[in-house]
Scaffold this active site. Structure first.
Site, PDB file in Angstrom:
ATOM      1  CG  HIS A  95      87.041   3.621  67.902  1.00 16.29           C
ATOM      2  ND1 HIS A  95      88.132   4.379  68.589  1.00 16.29           N
ATOM      3  CD2 HIS A  95      87.423   3.588  66.509  1.00 16.29           C
ATOM      4  CE1 HIS A  95      88.799   4.791  67.476  1.00 16.29           C
ATOM      5  NE2 HIS A  95      88.587   4.426  66.442  1.00 16.29           N
ATOM      6  CG  ASP A 110      88.349   4.345  72.117  1.00 11.70           C
ATOM      7  OD1 ASP A 110      87.993   3.228  71.737  1.00 11.70           O
ATOM      8  OD2 ASP A 110      88.463   5.351  71.091  1.00 11.70           O
ATOM      9  CB  SER A 168      91.529   4.412  65.169  1.00 14.69           C
ATOM     10  OG  SER A 168      90.882   5.596  65.351  1.00 14.69           O
TER      11      SER A 168
END
Length: 286
Positions: A129, A161, A236
């Site tokens: 992402h 992801d 992330s």
């Protein structure tokens, strides 16, 4: 719905409690529940406000203004508990293998996140992402000592992801050891390492709160490692490591109440799934 928190624009996927329908309404057919539709308690209202948001952050003024004010005086901090020596050692081993990931698109879109080296060929695992939010633009990684390298996108797997990057051999990144499949235990101490709000090399501590937590990640629902280690936008793609410095998961999402930042509920993609996906991507792309 998640709202803009000032920490980077929140993004789905959404966490759905076993006691809630996908639209967030209470379910009354849950075993052991004696509540009726008109007696929905505080717990149901609280859970319906929980949203899992991916942890990439759009680079720009929000993060910059926060960093500019980080030295502002505040209330005196409480005395911190002693940090176990093994966690200090694990942090020292992990930080050199973690990078900041910066993606800039031709359309002006940009995003930042984290990643880590998984082999001596300088392959880096991160979240897909981050690349998507950056408009699939050019990718740059910054090492813990401040060097920057243009990264090649080896491959992407939006359904899980995950994505794999590759930097030149001159980067000399130290690959992080991976935990053995099914070796992670609830209650064991862990560290989340990454670049929240662009603050590279940030390390936070917590425990494994739960395993096999069903969370919507990428394009579907997956089992995730739940942790209370503080993770925020920009974490992330960074590693969640145990006290031995072994990666147990890839930090991917957090739960928030009305988009108000970390509340101590974070989710990481389990390392066995990460390793399988990364091996497949590398096998396809070199």
């Amino acid at each position: 719905m998640a709202v803009h928190t000032g920490l980077g624009e929140p993004r789905g996927p959404w966490f759905v409690s076993p006691e809630l329908d996908p639209d967030g309404r209470g379910r009354w057919d849950v075993p052991g529940s004696d509540r009726g539709p008109g007696r929905r308690g505080w717990r149901g209202r609280l859970l319906s406000a929980l949203a899992v948001v991916a942890l990439s952050t759009v680079s720009g003024g929000a993060a910059g203004s926060w960093v500019a004010g980080r030295d502002a005086p505040g209330p005196a901090a409480a005395s911190a508990a002693p940090v176990p020596a093994e966690l200090t050692t694990a942090a020292e081993k992990t930080v050199p293998g973690v990078v900041s990931v910066m993606v800039g698109g031709a359309s002006g879109a940009s995003a930042t996140g984290s990643g880590f080296a998984i082999d001596h060929e300088q392959h880096i695992v991160t979240n897909d992402h981050i690349l998507a939010r950056g408009g699939s633009g050019p990718v740059t990684v910054e090492t813990s000592d401040g060097r920057r390298f243009t990264a090649e996108v080896v491959g992407r797997e939006p359904s899980s992801d995950l994505a794999v990057l590759k930097v030149p051999a001159s980067a000399g990144l130290a690959p992080l050891p991976l935990a053995k499949p099914n070796s992670t235990r609830v209650g064991e101490p862990v560290l989340a390492v990454g670049s929240p709000l662009g603050l590279a090399g940030t390390v936070t501590a917590g425990i494994v709160s739960a395993l096999n937590r069903q969370v919507r990640i990428g394009n579907g629902r997956h089992s995730a490692v739940q942790t209370d280690a503080s993770i925020n936008p920009g974490n992330s793609g960074g590693p969640l490591v145990n006290a031995r410095g072994e990666v147990v998961g890839v930090n991917t999402a957090i739960a928030t109440i009305d988009g108000n930042g970390s509340i101590g509920i974070g989710f990481a993609i389990p390392i066995d799934q990460v390793q399988q996906t990364a091996d497949t991507i590398i096998g396809r792309g070199g």
